[in-house]
Motif scaffolding. Structure first.
Motif, PDB file in Angstrom:
ATOM      1  N   MET A   3       2.692 -23.797   7.117  1.00  0.00           N
ATOM      2  CA  MET A   3       1.314 -22.832   6.226  1.00  0.00           C
ATOM      3  C   MET A   3       2.008 -21.682   6.107  1.00  0.00           C
ATOM      4  O   MET A   3       2.991 -21.556   6.810  1.00  0.00           O
ATOM      5  N   ALA A   4       1.813 -21.330   5.022  1.00  0.00           N
ATOM      6  CA  ALA A   4       2.282 -19.557   4.897  1.00  0.00           C
ATOM      7  C   ALA A   4       2.349 -18.507   5.289  1.00  0.00           C
ATOM      8  O   ALA A   4       1.233 -18.479   6.278  1.00  0.00           O
ATOM      9  N   ARG A   5       3.037 -17.898   5.759  1.00  0.00           N
ATOM     10  CA  ARG A   5       2.952 -16.746   6.198  1.00  0.00           C
ATOM     11  C   ARG A   5       2.547 -15.552   6.017  1.00  0.00           C
ATOM     12  O   ARG A   5       2.688 -15.078   4.740  1.00  0.00           O
ATOM     13  N   LEU A   6       1.370 -15.367   6.750  1.00  0.00           N
ATOM     14  CA  LEU A   6       0.427 -14.152   6.169  1.00  0.00           C
ATOM     15  C   LEU A   6       0.644 -12.867   6.963  1.00  0.00           C
ATOM     16  O   LEU A   6       1.495 -12.253   7.684  1.00  0.00           O
ATOM     17  N   ASP A   7       0.965 -11.530   5.668  1.00  0.00           N
ATOM     18  CA  ASP A   7       1.090 -10.068   6.097  1.00  0.00           C
ATOM     19  C   ASP A   7      -0.325  -9.333   7.541  1.00  0.00           C
ATOM     20  O   ASP A   7      -0.936 -10.104   7.264  1.00  0.00           O
ATOM     21  N   LEU A   8       0.440  -8.468   8.051  1.00  0.00           N
ATOM     22  CA  LEU A   8      -0.481  -8.033   8.903  1.00  0.00           C
ATOM     23  C   LEU A   8      -1.830  -7.764   8.641  1.00  0.00           C
ATOM     24  O   LEU A   8      -3.376  -7.457   8.755  1.00  0.00           O
ATOM     25  N   ARG A   9      -2.182  -7.159   6.687  1.00  0.00           N
ATOM     26  CA  ARG A   9      -3.013  -7.001   6.465  1.00  0.00           C
ATOM     27  C   ARG A   9      -4.070  -8.231   5.950  1.00  0.00           C
ATOM     28  O   ARG A   9      -4.665  -7.508   6.017  1.00  0.00           O
ATOM     29  N   ARG A  10      -3.652  -8.921   5.654  1.00  0.00           N
ATOM     30  CA  ARG A  10      -4.296  -9.757   5.357  1.00  0.00           C
ATOM     31  C   ARG A  10      -5.176 -10.607   6.551  1.00  0.00           C
ATOM     32  O   ARG A  10      -5.482 -11.531   7.273  1.00  0.00           O
ATOM     33  N   LYS A  11      -3.960 -10.598   7.634  1.00  0.00           N
ATOM     34  CA  LYS A  11      -4.618 -11.709   8.836  1.00  0.00           C
ATOM     35  C   LYS A  11      -5.472 -10.538   9.843  1.00  0.00           C
ATOM     36  O   LYS A  11      -6.629 -10.970   9.951  1.00  0.00           O
ATOM     37  N   LEU A  12      -5.498  -9.157   8.905  1.00  0.00           N
ATOM     38  CA  LEU A  12      -6.486  -8.281   9.484  1.00  0.00           C
ATOM     39  C   LEU A  12      -8.182  -8.596   8.934  1.00  0.00           C
ATOM     40  O   LEU A  12      -9.350  -8.540   9.023  1.00  0.00           O
ATOM     41  N   SER A  13      -7.524  -8.901   7.528  1.00  0.00           N
ATOM     42  CA  SER A  13      -8.723  -8.938   7.056  1.00  0.00           C
ATOM     43  C   SER A  13      -9.338 -10.636   7.527  1.00  0.00           C
ATOM     44  O   SER A  13     -10.680 -10.651   7.292  1.00  0.00           O
ATOM     45  N   VAL A  14      -8.377 -10.879   7.266  1.00  0.00           N
ATOM     46  CA  VAL A  14      -9.205 -12.800   7.842  1.00  0.00           C
ATOM     47  C   VAL A  14      -9.804 -12.349   9.483  1.00  0.00           C
ATOM     48  O   VAL A  14     -11.155 -13.333   9.521  1.00  0.00           O
ATOM     49  N   LEU A  15      -9.480 -12.280  10.149  1.00  0.00           N
ATOM     50  CA  LEU A  15      -9.743 -12.247  11.751  1.00  0.00           C
ATOM     51  C   LEU A  15     -10.974 -10.911  11.856  1.00  0.00           C
ATOM     52  O   LEU A  15     -11.646 -11.319  13.308  1.00  0.00           O
ATOM     53  N   ALA A  16     -10.759 -10.748  10.703  1.00  0.00           N
ATOM     54  CA  ALA A  16     -12.223  -9.061  11.707  1.00  0.00           C
ATOM     55  C   ALA A  16     -13.490  -9.498  10.547  1.00  0.00           C
ATOM     56  O   ALA A  16     -14.033 -10.226  11.564  1.00  0.00           O
ATOM     57  N   ASP A  17     -13.403 -10.284   9.758  1.00  0.00           N
ATOM     58  CA  ASP A  17     -14.230 -10.887   9.124  1.00  0.00           C
ATOM     59  C   ASP A  17     -15.198 -12.037   9.775  1.00  0.00           C
ATOM     60  O   ASP A  17     -15.998 -12.825  10.259  1.00  0.00           O
ATOM     61  N   ALA A  18     -13.417 -13.053  10.461  1.00  0.00           N
ATOM     62  CA  ALA A  18     -14.395 -14.361  11.066  1.00  0.00           C
ATOM     63  C   ALA A  18     -15.216 -13.436  12.661  1.00  0.00           C
ATOM     64  O   ALA A  18     -15.871 -14.476  13.509  1.00  0.00           O
ATOM     65  N   ALA A  19     -14.450 -12.715  13.216  1.00  0.00           N
ATOM     66  CA  ALA A  19     -15.393 -11.611  14.169  1.00  0.00           C
ATOM     67  C   ALA A  19     -16.443 -11.620  14.073  1.00  0.00           C
ATOM     68  O   ALA A  19     -17.354 -10.543  14.995  1.00  0.00           O
ATOM     69  N   LYS A  20     -16.646 -11.106  13.166  1.00  0.00           N
ATOM     70  CA  LYS A  20     -19.084 -10.572  12.310  1.00  0.00           C
ATOM     71  C   LYS A  20     -19.846 -11.413  13.045  1.00  0.00           C
ATOM     72  O   LYS A  20     -21.061 -10.861  13.326  1.00  0.00           O
ATOM     73  N   TYR A  21     -19.542 -12.965  13.465  1.00  0.00           N
ATOM     74  CA  TYR A  21     -21.124 -13.513  13.931  1.00  0.00           C
ATOM     75  C   TYR A  21     -20.843 -13.058  15.568  1.00  0.00           C
ATOM     76  O   TYR A  21     -21.850 -13.945  15.920  1.00  0.00           O
ATOM     77  N   ASP A  22     -20.049 -12.762  15.901  1.00  0.00           N
ATOM     78  CA  ASP A  22     -20.712 -12.163  17.494  1.00  0.00           C
ATOM     79  C   ASP A  22     -20.893 -10.772  17.524  1.00  0.00           C
ATOM     80  O   ASP A  22     -20.385  -9.853  17.193  1.00  0.00           O
ATOM     81  N   ALA A  23     -22.424 -11.172  17.743  1.00  0.00           N
ATOM     82  CA  ALA A  23     -22.764  -9.685  18.285  1.00  0.00           C
ATOM     83  C   ALA A  23     -22.876  -8.806  19.204  1.00  0.00           C
ATOM     84  O   ALA A  23     -23.714  -7.768  19.369  1.00  0.00           O
ATOM     85  N   SER A  24     -22.698  -9.515  20.541  1.00  0.00           N
ATOM     86  CA  SER A  24     -22.290  -9.015  21.520  1.00  0.00           C
ATOM     87  C   SER A  24     -21.517  -7.665  21.758  1.00  0.00           C
ATOM     88  O   SER A  24     -20.279  -8.037  22.510  1.00  0.00           O
ATOM     89  N   CYS A  25     -21.461  -6.937  20.669  1.00  0.00           N
ATOM     90  CA  CYS A  25     -19.893  -5.761  20.531  1.00  0.00           C
ATOM     91  C   CYS A  25     -20.977  -4.810  20.871  1.00  0.00           C
ATOM     92  O   CYS A  25     -21.914  -4.010  20.534  1.00  0.00           O
ATOM     93  N   ALA A  26     -20.968  -3.711  22.605  1.00  0.00           N
ATOM     94  CA  ALA A  26     -21.671  -2.604  22.419  1.00  0.00           C
ATOM     95  C   ALA A  26     -20.463  -2.009  23.272  1.00  0.00           C
ATOM     96  O   ALA A  26     -19.647  -2.438  23.924  1.00  0.00           O
ATOM     97  N   SER A  27     -20.376  -0.359  23.536  1.00  0.00           N
ATOM     98  CA  SER A  27     -19.317   0.644  24.186  1.00  0.00           C
ATOM     99  C   SER A  27     -19.968   1.251  25.849  1.00  0.00           C
ATOM    100  O   SER A  27     -19.134   2.274  25.870  1.00  0.00           O
ATOM    101  N   SER A  28     -21.305   0.865  25.970  1.00  0.00           N
ATOM    102  CA  SER A  28     -22.052   1.562  26.457  1.00  0.00           C
ATOM    103  C   SER A  28     -21.732   1.141  28.256  1.00  0.00           C
ATOM    104  O   SER A  28     -21.448   0.053  28.567  1.00  0.00           O
TER     105      SER A  28
END
Length: 412
Positions: free
Chosen positions: A1-26
């Motif tokens: 597997m090709a080694r991804l740079d940090l910027r690409r990792k952030l793009s992939v893993l931030a997009d993958a996290a969007k399906y989890d709605a249980s996100c708040a800080s109250s």
């Protein structure tokens, strides 16, 4: 597997996290770095990712540690058999991203979840290590939300609660049989056991009045969970019943609702299209009624048709139209509990009415100053200078009080 740079990792893993709605800080405890010690704060403003109950806009770095996963849940875009680009952060990379984003005023905290890699214990250890380094090495005082891996050792759950402000373990589906069918590697009993452990630890961390020594802080923001709407055929009334049992049984701060979104190469057992986003919105409104307005799930379900909430009107108005014999109520005499059931009156408006009427008798214009739409309120109340007459029982009342349905935008 090709080694991804940090910027690409952030793009992939931030997009993958969007399906989890249980996100708040109250609901967490207040911490800051005044006095020159530590970094971060649980207070302040920033880029909008979530809203607290008091309306404050907060920003969180919301990412997965990795979207590799050994589980093959049919509804999940990151399932083992899914053909998606994969990436993985190291613990050090997540720590550096969090600190650097905070120093640039991009975020106020971290929401960290992960696919399951190797096994549950290894994955949970990695999540806890991120939080430990932030807290103990860098004295990070901002918000941290960790996603629990329910199958992990209970000692890791205890450690997670010592470092995180909030924990969450997703039930995912309203029906237990559907979870067994669509996510065979998950066990609802194990998920509930982890949630029960968190509740006991949160309650144990609350000091009694006579205690001189305060117990160790444990997830002061409590715990939350997520239910996917429209993936298993469960009607709204069943979803609300499940939410009510979760609130009562596990002391949850929030149940989040996420409309099922069709994914690439989906299983044939899943729906071909997503449910209306307004359905998700109505469930949130109904959830609010249960938590702040004194409604029970069965009461809200009285106005449902075929188990489904009315998409044209909000659940409180639907209940009032179905229970017209309860109205009108006198704003100068009715109990706070009954005023909370009047369409168009929120908690703050009701509390203001109760406070002001001690000193003077309220008129309709006084009530109008406390609500956005007095037209919605008028059929259901009486005041010193107002009585609705036959309006409450009018055959066309629904059409009269309906406002234009809001259009909900999709995030995806």
């Amino acid at each position: 597997m090709a080694r991804l740079d940090l910027r690409r990792k952030l793009s992939v893993l931030a997009d993958a996290a969007k399906y989890d709605a249980s996100c708040a800080s109250s609901g967490t405890s207040k911490r800051d770095s005044t006095g020159g010690r530590g970094i971060g704060s649980t207070e302040g403003m920033g880029i909008c990712h979530a809203y607290t109950p008091d309306g404050r806009c907060v920003s969180l770095l919301k990412i997965l540690l990795t979207n590799f996963c050994i589980y093959d849940c049919a509804y999940c875009i990151n399932r083992a058999s899914s053909n998606v680009e994969r990436a993985r952060f190291s613990v050090a990379e997540v720590v550096d991203l969090t600190l650097n984003f905070y120093r640039r005023n991009y975020i106020e905290g971290l929401f960290l979840s992960s696919g399951v890699i190797r096994d549950s214990d290894y994955t949970m250890e990695q999540l806890v290590e991120v939080a430990r380094i932030l807290r103990e090495v860098h004295d990070f005082r901002g918000y941290i939300h960790l996603k629990l891996i329910p199958e992990a050792d209970s000692r890791l759950v205890d450690l997670a609660g010592l470092y995180a402000d909030r924990l969450s373990a997703n039930i995912e589906l309203p029906r237990d049989e559907a979870l067994s069918r669509l996510a065979p590697q998950k066990d609802v009993g194990v998920i509930k056991k982890a949630m029960g452990q968190v509740r006991q630890a949160v309650e144990a961390a609350k000091p009694a009045r006579r205690d001189r020594a305060r117990p160790p802080r444990f997830a002061p923001g409590g715990q939350s969970t997520q239910l996917i709407v429209g993936a298993d055929g469960a009607p709204d009334t069943e979803i609300l019943d499940r939410s009510a049992s979760l609130y009562g049984g596990y002391g949850l701060r929030r149940v989040y609702y996420s409309a099922f979104s069709p994914i690439p190469d989906a299983s044939s057992v899943l729906p071909l299209s997503r449910p209306p986003l307004m359905r998700e919105h109505r469930l949130y409104q109904a959830d609010w009624l249960m938590r702040f307005y004194g409604f029970s799930a069965p009461e809200i379900g009285e106005a449902a048709t075929g188990g489904m909430l009315d998409l044209a009107v909000d659940p409180k108005l639907a209940w009032a139209l179905n229970r017209r014999e309860q109205f009108p109520v006198d704003v100068n005499r009715a109990s706070r509990e009954m005023l909370l059931r009047v369409p168009g009156l929120g908690v703050k408006a009701v509390d203001r009415i109760v406070a002001v009427r001690r000193y003077r008798t309220l008129r309709l214009e006084d009530v109008g100053r406390l609500t956005r739409s007095v037209a919605k309120v008028r059929p259901f109340i009486t005041a010193l200078d107002w009585t609705p007459g036959g309006l409450t029982d009018a055959a066309d009342l629904r059409a009269r009080v309906m406002t234009r349905a809001p259009e909900q935008l999709s995030l995806f």
